[in-house]
Design an enzyme around this catalytic site. Structure first.
Site, PDB file in Angstrom:
ATOM      1  N   ASP A 178       2.632   1.760   3.466  1.00 33.45           N
ATOM      2  CA  ASP A 178       3.452   0.876   3.527  1.00 33.45           C
ATOM      3  C   ASP A 178       4.733   1.419   3.458  1.00 33.45           C
ATOM      4  OD1 ASP A 178       1.591  -1.067   4.607  1.00 33.45           O
ATOM      5  OD2 ASP A 178       1.556  -1.718   2.440  1.00 33.45           O
TER       6      ASP A 178
ATOM      7  N   HIS B 251       1.001  -1.283  -0.006  1.00 32.25           N
ATOM      8  CA  HIS B 251      -0.122  -0.062   0.046  1.00 32.25           C
ATOM      9  C   HIS B 251       0.990   1.377   0.014  1.00 32.25           C
ATOM     10  CE1 HIS B 251      -2.803  -2.885   1.882  1.00 32.25           C
ATOM     11  NE2 HIS B 251      -3.339  -2.385   0.727  1.00 32.25           N
TER      12      HIS B 251
HETATM   13  C1  3MF Z   1      -9.604  -6.580   0.409  1.00 36.39           C
HETATM   14  C2  3MF Z   1      -8.014  -6.959  -0.265  1.00 36.39           C
HETATM   15  C3  3MF Z   1      -6.891  -5.974  -0.096  1.00 36.39           C
HETATM   16  C4  3MF Z   1      -6.205  -5.579  -1.340  1.00 36.39           C
HETATM   17  C5  3MF Z   1      -4.997  -4.863  -1.301  1.00 36.39           C
HETATM   18  C6  3MF Z   1      -3.930  -4.546  -2.489  1.00 36.39           C
HETATM   19  C7  3MF Z   1      -5.992  -5.482   2.279  1.00 36.39           C
HETATM   20  O1  3MF Z   1     -10.236  -7.673   0.691  1.00 36.39           O
HETATM   21  O2  3MF Z   1      -7.991  -7.853  -0.899  1.00 36.39           O
HETATM   22  O3  3MF Z   1      -6.099  -6.135   0.930  1.00 36.39           O
HETATM   23  O4  3MF Z   1      -5.645  -7.038  -1.854  1.00 36.39           O
HETATM   24  O5  3MF Z   1      -5.468  -3.503  -0.706  1.00 36.39           O
HETATM   25  O6  3MF Z   1      -4.911  -4.089  -3.489  1.00 36.39           O
END
Ligand code: 3MF
Ligand code: MG
Length: 346
Positions: free
Chosen positions: A54, A51
């Site tokens: 991150d 993200h």
């Molecule tokens: C939510 C997700 C997300 C995405 C992530 C990357 C937090 O159901 O799957 O995980 O995978 O944001 O795009």
């Protein structure tokens, strides 16, 4: 037959979780974020999914120079650890400006925030050397149908896709569809919706999809067919393999743990298409169980990777000629038994 693919694996730091759920506090000490980078290679992973925050914590309060400086620090850590940044995704579901969505919010100021954050995310992706951003359109949907003009929302999503393509001439945009949670209904629930946006965009070659097993199951669809659909359009850029036990909250269970045969079929479809031969990663989006002791907890990641590789071996040792003959004879009862026997190893 083409050379078998040697798979490369990836996951995001959020998968090393602290064990929180909506019904209780964290059950483990927070594990320092920077120390997560050092775990990847030892666990058998070389790709890292990010993200935006991150990479650059607190980026809403930082200026472009500060953002680039922190991105450069992370880029150095990655190259020292031998890690590839697979993608960076704007986290558009935490801030007060995104309670009702970002790109599809009814408020112009919120939409402006979402676009600003997306530009920062692209800047970060470029600075760490990731070739794509991922849009998981978390809150781009509604809790009640009357809340938004859905047709306008689709137009706003397409405008955003085009704005991203225009902002950076090289960046790829991978859409990760999910039908619900946190919204009641999302505007991009399936890979078909994502690919429609790709084709409607100004540069369809740079707009692709990321399919998560659990998300397809939550839409009531078969994940292997969803993957096959994207592969048929040459638009499967990445996957989030995991599993899901029926229609409930997004569980992110270990790959193959709820439906081994469905997992086998995802592997089969990927293998048949040569997925991974152009460097695509096998991404895992799996959560640990709240009950698991220790810190950091990583067994769910290594176990899911192992299960994937066992299923690859299962696919490769299948009697493909027998399968072809049974298809030809249209004896699907015998074909089913053949598959089950093979999966059971008897
Ligand atoms: C939510 C997700 C997300 C995405 C992530 C990357 C937090 O159901 O799957 O995980 O995978 O944001 O795009
Ligand atoms: Mg995911």
């Amino acid at each position: 037959m083409s050379t078998p693919v040697e798979y490369r694996f990836s996951f995001g730091p959020w998968n090393i979780s602290e064990g929180a759920d909506p019904f209780g506090p964290d059950v483990r000490q927070p594990f320092p974020h920077e120390e997560k980078f050092g775990l990847y290679r030892g666990l058998g992973f070389e790709g890292i999914q990010f993200h935006d925050d991150d990479v650059v914590p607190g980026l809403d309060d930082l200026n472009p120079a500060q953002i680039l400086k922190q991105s450069a620090v992370v880029k150095t850590i990655l190259s020292n650890q031998g890690l590839t940044p697979e993608f960076v995704a704007p986290r558009l579901w935490f801030a007060p400006q995104t309670v009702d969505g970002g790109y599809t919010s009814n408020r112009a100021a919120d939409r402006a925030y979402a676009w600003d954050r997306t530009q920062k995310c692209i800047d970060i992706a470029r600075a760490v050397g990731a070739k794509a951003i991922v849009l998981w359109l978390a809150r781009e949907g509604s809790y009640i149908r009357e809340a938004k003009d859905a047709r306008l929302a689709y137009q706003r999503l397409l405008d955003t896709v085009n704005a991203i393509l225009a902002y950076d001439p090289e960046i790829e945009l991978w859409i990760e569809p999910k039908p619900n949670e946190p919204t009641d209904q999302a505007y991009v629930p399936t890979i078909g919706h994502a690919i429609a946006l790709a084709y409607a965009s100004t540069d369809p070659t740079r707009v692709k999809g990321l399919i998560e097993t659990a998300h397809a199951l939550l839409a009531g669809l078969d994940p292997s067919d969803e993957m096959a659909f994207a592969l048929a359009h040459d638009k499967l850029a990445s996957v989030h393999l995991n599993d899901q036990n029926g229609l409930k909250f997004d569980q992110d269970k270990n790959f193959g743990s709820a439906n081994l045969r469905a997992a086998f079929n995802q592997v089969r479809v990927l293998e048949e298409a040569g997925y991974g031969s152009r460097g695509e990663f096998i991404g895992l989006d799996v959560k640990t169980m709240r009950t698991q002791a220790g810190s950091p907890v990583t067994a769910h990641l290594t176990n899911s990777r192992e299960i994937f590789l066992w299923l690859v071996a299962k696919y490769r040792s299948l009697d493909h000629a027998a399968v072809a003959a049974l298809r030809e004879a249209r004896d699907y009862e015998a074909l089913e038994l053949h598959i089950i026997r093979h999966l059971l190893g008897i």
